[in-house]
Design an enzyme around this catalytic site. Sequence first.
Site, mmCIF file in Angstrom:
data_model
loop_
_atom_site.group_PDB
_atom_site.id
_atom_site.type_symbol
_atom_site.label_atom_id
_atom_site.label_comp_id
_atom_site.label_asym_id
_atom_site.label_seq_id
_atom_site.Cartn_x
_atom_site.Cartn_y
_atom_site.Cartn_z
ATOM 1 N N ARG A 187 -31.533 57.337 66.316
ATOM 2 C CA ARG A 187 -31.156 56.318 67.472
ATOM 3 C C ARG A 187 -30.922 57.364 69.135
ATOM 4 N NH1 ARG A 187 -27.006 53.384 63.514
ATOM 5 N NH2 ARG A 187 -28.041 55.090 62.816
ATOM 6 N N CYS A 239 -25.379 58.585 65.788
ATOM 7 C CA CYS A 239 -25.999 58.175 64.872
ATOM 8 C C CYS A 239 -25.417 58.627 63.870
ATOM 9 C CB CYS A 239 -26.795 57.250 65.154
ATOM 10 S SG CYS A 239 -28.250 59.124 65.457
ATOM 11 N N ASP A 241 -30.129 50.699 62.168
ATOM 12 C CA ASP A 241 -31.047 52.440 62.148
ATOM 13 C C ASP A 241 -32.067 51.549 61.709
ATOM 14 O OD1 ASP A 241 -31.321 54.554 60.541
ATOM 15 O OD2 ASP A 241 -30.114 54.716 59.587
HETATM 16 P P1 4NP Z 1 -30.244 57.413 62.214
HETATM 17 O O1 4NP Z 1 -31.247 57.075 61.338
HETATM 18 O O2 4NP Z 1 -28.846 57.786 61.628
HETATM 19 O O3 4NP Z 1 -30.846 56.782 63.629
HETATM 20 O O4 4NP Z 1 -30.691 59.052 62.805
HETATM 21 C C1 4NP Z 1 -31.455 57.615 60.407
HETATM 22 C C2 4NP Z 1 -31.994 58.863 59.657
HETATM 23 C C3 4NP Z 1 -32.164 59.838 58.373
HETATM 24 C C4 4NP Z 1 -30.738 59.223 57.611
HETATM 25 C C5 4NP Z 1 -30.206 57.457 57.769
HETATM 26 C C6 4NP Z 1 -30.523 57.377 59.167
HETATM 27 N N1 4NP Z 1 -30.646 59.828 56.724
HETATM 28 O O5 4NP Z 1 -29.768 59.237 55.642
HETATM 29 O O6 4NP Z 1 -31.375 60.837 56.103
#
Ligand code: 4NP
Length: 176
Positions: free
Chosen positions: A35, A29, A147
């Site tokens: 995720r 992800c 997300d």
């Molecule tokens: P993930 O969610 O892709 O599901 O781990 C996110 C966590 C942090 C960030 C973006 C998406 N971020 O930009 O910090």
Amino acid sequence: MQSKNVNCRTIELINSLRGKEKIKMLFVCLGNICRSPAAEGVMRRYVEEAGLEERIEVDSAGILSYHQGELPDKRMRVHASRRGLSLTHQSRPVKAADFEDFDVIFAMDDQNVSDLREISPTVEGCDKIVRISDFFTLATTLDYIPDPYYTGAEGFELVLDLLENSCYNILDSLRN
Ligand code: 4NP
């Protein structure tokens, strides 16, 4: 699997893995704190329940290195623990060697797919990238895992529902 999103390339790739002695899968992800570490935890549990730990290896990674070394987001850990999952993965970015080391790379959304294609050093690596939504069979209009980072509890629960459904079907497809 009765998926409404069946993709011929995905079926071909899964078919090619079915007889393999060892299968290595990577979940990806954006941040590798919500995720994909949850996907790793869900799949790890299914693999253990099936007694396939020796045959199937599971890992996760992120497009960004921003959260490198961090445990999964606290909210995701809390929601996962309510389903009996302990998430202990430490965030790491996807690296070029992953496209050689892993047999299949599951992306959570279309942006992950295009970012992964950019990072892959080879065409063969690109051929290992699959949308996890190809394995959705539950009633949803979604064709990606949203997300949850800027959402409330319902966003994290939705991610876990979609992951439990898709990971179950991934393992089922590999075994049948
Ligand atoms: P993930 O969610 O892709 O599901 O781990 C996110 C966590 C942090 C960030 C973006 C998406 N971020 O930009 O910090």
